[in-house]
Design a protein around this motif. Structure first.
Motif, PDB file in Angstrom:
ATOM      1  N   ASP A   1       0.777  -1.232  -0.020  1.00  0.00           N
ATOM      2  CA  ASP A   1      -0.016  -0.132  -0.125  1.00  0.00           C
ATOM      3  C   ASP A   1       0.963   1.250  -0.178  1.00  0.00           C
ATOM      4  O   ASP A   1       0.476   2.257  -0.610  1.00  0.00           O
ATOM      5  CB  ASP A   1      -0.741  -0.054   1.007  1.00  0.00           C
ATOM      6  CG  ASP A   1      -2.129  -0.911   1.217  1.00  0.00           C
ATOM      7  OD1 ASP A   1      -2.513  -1.157  -0.045  1.00  0.00           O
ATOM      8  OD2 ASP A   1      -2.595  -1.459   2.199  1.00  0.00           O
ATOM      9  N   GLU A   2       2.079   1.152   0.600  1.00  0.00           N
ATOM     10  CA  GLU A   2       2.959   2.220   0.868  1.00  0.00           C
ATOM     11  C   GLU A   2       3.914   2.358  -0.489  1.00  0.00           C
ATOM     12  O   GLU A   2       4.477   3.729  -0.760  1.00  0.00           O
ATOM     13  CB  GLU A   2       3.672   2.246   2.072  1.00  0.00           C
ATOM     14  CG  GLU A   2       2.772   2.216   3.381  1.00  0.00           C
ATOM     15  CD  GLU A   2       3.512   1.715   4.521  1.00  0.00           C
ATOM     16  OE1 GLU A   2       3.034   2.034   5.672  1.00  0.00           O
ATOM     17  OE2 GLU A   2       4.635   1.061   4.236  1.00  0.00           O
ATOM     18  N   LEU A   3       4.071   1.415  -1.192  1.00  0.00           N
ATOM     19  CA  LEU A   3       4.953   1.273  -2.235  1.00  0.00           C
ATOM     20  C   LEU A   3       4.738   2.676  -3.385  1.00  0.00           C
ATOM     21  O   LEU A   3       5.922   3.289  -3.662  1.00  0.00           O
ATOM     22  CB  LEU A   3       5.164   0.089  -2.999  1.00  0.00           C
ATOM     23  CG  LEU A   3       6.255  -0.004  -4.234  1.00  0.00           C
ATOM     24  CD1 LEU A   3       7.437   0.243  -3.659  1.00  0.00           C
ATOM     25  CD2 LEU A   3       5.751  -1.371  -4.933  1.00  0.00           C
ATOM     26  N   HIS A   4       3.697   2.745  -3.516  1.00  0.00           N
ATOM     27  CA  HIS A   4       3.313   3.855  -4.750  1.00  0.00           C
ATOM     28  C   HIS A   4       3.849   5.319  -4.103  1.00  0.00           C
ATOM     29  O   HIS A   4       4.554   5.919  -4.930  1.00  0.00           O
ATOM     30  CB  HIS A   4       1.801   3.822  -4.956  1.00  0.00           C
ATOM     31  CG  HIS A   4       1.393   4.476  -6.109  1.00  0.00           C
ATOM     32  ND1 HIS A   4       0.228   4.511  -6.688  1.00  0.00           N
ATOM     33  CD2 HIS A   4       1.986   5.541  -6.998  1.00  0.00           C
ATOM     34  CE1 HIS A   4       0.265   5.125  -7.708  1.00  0.00           C
ATOM     35  NE2 HIS A   4       1.141   5.739  -7.921  1.00  0.00           N
ATOM     36  N   GLY A   5       3.204   5.599  -2.952  1.00  0.00           N
ATOM     37  CA  GLY A   5       3.697   6.845  -2.655  1.00  0.00           C
ATOM     38  C   GLY A   5       5.211   7.052  -2.307  1.00  0.00           C
ATOM     39  O   GLY A   5       5.846   8.168  -2.501  1.00  0.00           O
TER      40      GLY A   5
ATOM     41  N   LEU B   1       7.013   4.223 -12.321  1.00  0.00           N
ATOM     42  CA  LEU B   1       6.311   3.374 -11.568  1.00  0.00           C
ATOM     43  C   LEU B   1       5.546   2.523 -12.052  1.00  0.00           C
ATOM     44  O   LEU B   1       5.126   1.315 -11.759  1.00  0.00           O
ATOM     45  CB  LEU B   1       5.340   4.332 -10.558  1.00  0.00           C
ATOM     46  CG  LEU B   1       4.766   3.820  -9.521  1.00  0.00           C
ATOM     47  CD1 LEU B   1       5.463   3.069  -8.331  1.00  0.00           C
ATOM     48  CD2 LEU B   1       3.396   4.687  -8.804  1.00  0.00           C
ATOM     49  N   SER B   2       4.816   2.895 -13.439  1.00  0.00           N
ATOM     50  CA  SER B   2       3.977   2.075 -14.004  1.00  0.00           C
ATOM     51  C   SER B   2       4.735   0.708 -14.315  1.00  0.00           C
ATOM     52  O   SER B   2       4.251  -0.502 -14.194  1.00  0.00           O
ATOM     53  CB  SER B   2       3.518   2.773 -15.290  1.00  0.00           C
ATOM     54  OG  SER B   2       2.817   3.804 -14.925  1.00  0.00           O
ATOM     55  N   GLN B   3       6.047   0.840 -14.614  1.00  0.00           N
ATOM     56  CA  GLN B   3       6.817  -0.426 -14.920  1.00  0.00           C
ATOM     57  C   GLN B   3       7.369  -1.021 -13.704  1.00  0.00           C
ATOM     58  O   GLN B   3       7.366  -2.318 -13.980  1.00  0.00           O
ATOM     59  CB  GLN B   3       8.308   0.189 -15.865  1.00  0.00           C
ATOM     60  CG  GLN B   3       8.004   0.888 -17.199  1.00  0.00           C
ATOM     61  CD  GLN B   3       9.324   1.148 -17.849  1.00  0.00           C
ATOM     62  OE1 GLN B   3      10.386   0.562 -17.595  1.00  0.00           O
ATOM     63  NE2 GLN B   3       9.249   1.905 -18.864  1.00  0.00           N
ATOM     64  N   LEU B   4       7.544  -0.379 -12.794  1.00  0.00           N
ATOM     65  CA  LEU B   4       7.740  -0.998 -11.587  1.00  0.00           C
ATOM     66  C   LEU B   4       6.793  -2.101 -11.036  1.00  0.00           C
ATOM     67  O   LEU B   4       6.835  -3.255 -10.752  1.00  0.00           O
ATOM     68  CB  LEU B   4       7.940  -0.102 -10.408  1.00  0.00           C
ATOM     69  CG  LEU B   4       8.254  -0.669  -8.962  1.00  0.00           C
ATOM     70  CD1 LEU B   4       9.898  -1.419  -8.981  1.00  0.00           C
ATOM     71  CD2 LEU B   4       8.259   0.338  -7.940  1.00  0.00           C
ATOM     72  N   LEU B   5       5.408  -1.459 -11.026  1.00  0.00           N
ATOM     73  CA  LEU B   5       4.285  -2.427 -10.717  1.00  0.00           C
ATOM     74  C   LEU B   5       3.858  -3.516 -11.526  1.00  0.00           C
ATOM     75  O   LEU B   5       2.969  -4.288 -11.216  1.00  0.00           O
ATOM     76  CB  LEU B   5       3.036  -1.450 -10.326  1.00  0.00           C
ATOM     77  CG  LEU B   5       3.203  -0.236  -9.547  1.00  0.00           C
ATOM     78  CD1 LEU B   5       2.003   0.551  -9.417  1.00  0.00           C
ATOM     79  CD2 LEU B   5       3.524  -0.846  -8.126  1.00  0.00           C
ATOM     80  N   GLN B   6       4.626  -3.589 -12.785  1.00  0.00           N
ATOM     81  CA  GLN B   6       4.416  -4.671 -13.721  1.00  0.00           C
ATOM     82  C   GLN B   6       5.336  -5.892 -13.224  1.00  0.00           C
ATOM     83  O   GLN B   6       5.354  -6.753 -13.742  1.00  0.00           O
ATOM     84  CB  GLN B   6       4.542  -4.174 -14.981  1.00  0.00           C
ATOM     85  CG  GLN B   6       3.664  -3.353 -15.492  1.00  0.00           C
ATOM     86  CD  GLN B   6       3.854  -2.764 -17.110  1.00  0.00           C
ATOM     87  OE1 GLN B   6       4.762  -3.249 -17.814  1.00  0.00           O
ATOM     88  NE2 GLN B   6       3.284  -1.855 -17.417  1.00  0.00           N
TER      89      GLN B   6
END
Length: 438
Positions: free
Chosen positions: A39-43, A71-76
């Motif tokens: 939950d905190e990774l994005h921020g 961030l979009s690439q990281l979350l993939q």
């Protein structure tokens, strides 16, 4: 965003970072936490990326686009290799929270950022449209006489670019957080509240509900971090979202926002204080009490009745924000956000006079040795917040002070409409041009 400026920055950046960071190499910027939840990774990733780029002089619009793409690439990616092993003494409910090794996962994020920068340096993409209305912002913050600085603030004119929102509605976000009992809660709110806001399904049709939900969500996820790391801090907060022709303000506690229209202060909110009659009644209905110990306190502890954090006094210290929405008609001058360190020394009704006085000093080429050598549409107004902070300090404030002005019209227009000299008020004799700064 000027393409030439963006290209120049990318050239400098890829010269410093020509390839991905090697495993085990030190990070160019320190992560906020040792462990980070999903939950905190994005921020935390966005905060890290924006800090890294800002330190190197990146244009704000480009920074937002780079961080959003990285961030979009990281979350993939499959993030399971970064999972922390659960400690043997973890509580059952804590075992349900997946924690990541922050330094390792943020190295991957920074490498994604470097990769995007390298790609864009070779083939610069057509960026999404920049905001047509650039809102100038003047911010100043001081520790003052306090031992620690526990205020944090956020200015995000590039809200849509940072979160990849392309619905044609312009948005800008601004917030001030005033921590107590440590700075952890204020840092957390400044890192995560706008991220939570961007994810609210009601954002487009009901900004007030979206902001209130974002405050509640931020308070909820901070509870987990506070428990894991034994944190006891809290923070008040005031956040403003300008969405199209709507200005929505949400708040917890006694940080405040004031709108000024045609030189007159417009009340947007009523700050939460323990002795406010409805707050006192709410707390007493829950079985709590309000006592006077130098100031009014909830159950003899906190001097605020609503905040993010302060979990040892929930629900007496509520995490439920209040909210109000104002339609903008185009004749608004600016909105001012500040913590109680400012408003304890300055009445909201005094704000228009003080700002105009500060603008005249900033815009006067004979305004003394501290006046800028050259005045332009881009520089007038930038020093206003610094002068207001100095005036609050001179008026007796000893607390941390943060002041943020978001100009809804160019400061030069305000000066032109008020070209006569502003007479000094008797109540402000002590807040002269030479008011002490820190």
């Amino acid at each position: 965003m000027e393409e030439e400026e963006a290209r120049c920055f990318l050239g400098r950046f890829v010269e410093e970072f020509p390839a991905a960071l090697e495993e085990g190499s030190p990070l160019p910027v320190s992560p906020l936490s040792r462990k980070v939840s999903l939950d905190e990774l994005h921020g935390e990733s966005l905060e890290l990326g924006l800090k890294l780029l800002a330190a190197r002089g990146a244009p704000a619009g480009l920074s937002a686009l780079l961080c959003q793409a990285a961030l979009s690439q990281l979350l993939q990616n499959d993030l399971s290799p970064f999972h922390c092993s659960q400690e043997a003494d973890s509580q059952e409910e804590e075992q349900q929270v997946v924690l990541l090794q922050s330094e390792a996962v943020q190295r991957l994020f920074i490498n994604k950022l470097i990769d995007v920068a390298l790609t864009w340096h070779q083939n610069f993409p057509k960026p999404p449209p920049s905001p047509s209305q650039f809102l100038r912002c003047s911010v100043h913050a001081i520790k003052n006489t306090r031992r620690k600085m526990e205020d944090k603030h956020v200015t995000l004119a590039e809200f849509n670019q940072l979160f990849g929102i392309q619905d044609g509605v312009e948005r800008a976000y601004y917030a001030v957080f005033d921590g107590h009992g440590g700075v952890d809660a204020a840092i957390y709110a400044a890192t995560h509240l706008h991220v939570a806001l961007s994810k609210q399904e009601t954002l487009q049709r009901d900004a007030a509900t979206a902001l209130k939900s974002a405050f509640k969500y931020t308070d909820d996820i901070f509870r987990g971090k506070a428990k894991r790391e034994r944190l006891r801090s809290g923070t008040t907060g005031v956040a403003v979202l300008i969405q199209g022709q709507e200005l929505t303000v949400a708040w917890l506690g006694d940080s405040q926002a004031v709108l000024v229209r045609k030189g007159q202060a417009v009340t947007l909110m009523d700050p939460h204080k323990p002795d406010r009659e409805d707050e006192k009644q709410r707390i007493e209905d829950l079985g709590g009490c309000i006592t006077f110990m130098g100031c009014w306190r909830v159950n003899g502890t906190y001097a605020v009745s609503r905040a993010i954090g302060d979990f040892d006094q929930k629900p007496y210290v509520s995490g439920d924000a209040d909210c109000s929405t104002t339609q903008l008609s185009g004749d608004e001058d600016y909105v001012l956000l500040a913590c109680d360190g400012f408003f304890d020394a300055v009445k909201p009704s005094e704000v228009p006079h003080m700002v105009l006085d500060a603008l005249q000093r900033s815009g006067d080429p004979e305004g003394g040795e501290d006046a800028p050598l050259e005045q332009s549409e881009d520089t007038v107004g930038l020093r206003v917040a610094q002068q207001l902070v100095g005036q609050a300090k001179a008026a007796g404030s000893t607390d941390n002070i943060t002041v943020m002005l978001v100009f809804l019209r160019p400061p030069q227009q305000l000066l032109a409409q008020n070209s006569t000299t502003v007479p000094a008020k008797a109540t402000q004799d002590s807040t002269s041009q030479d008011a002490p700064q820190q």
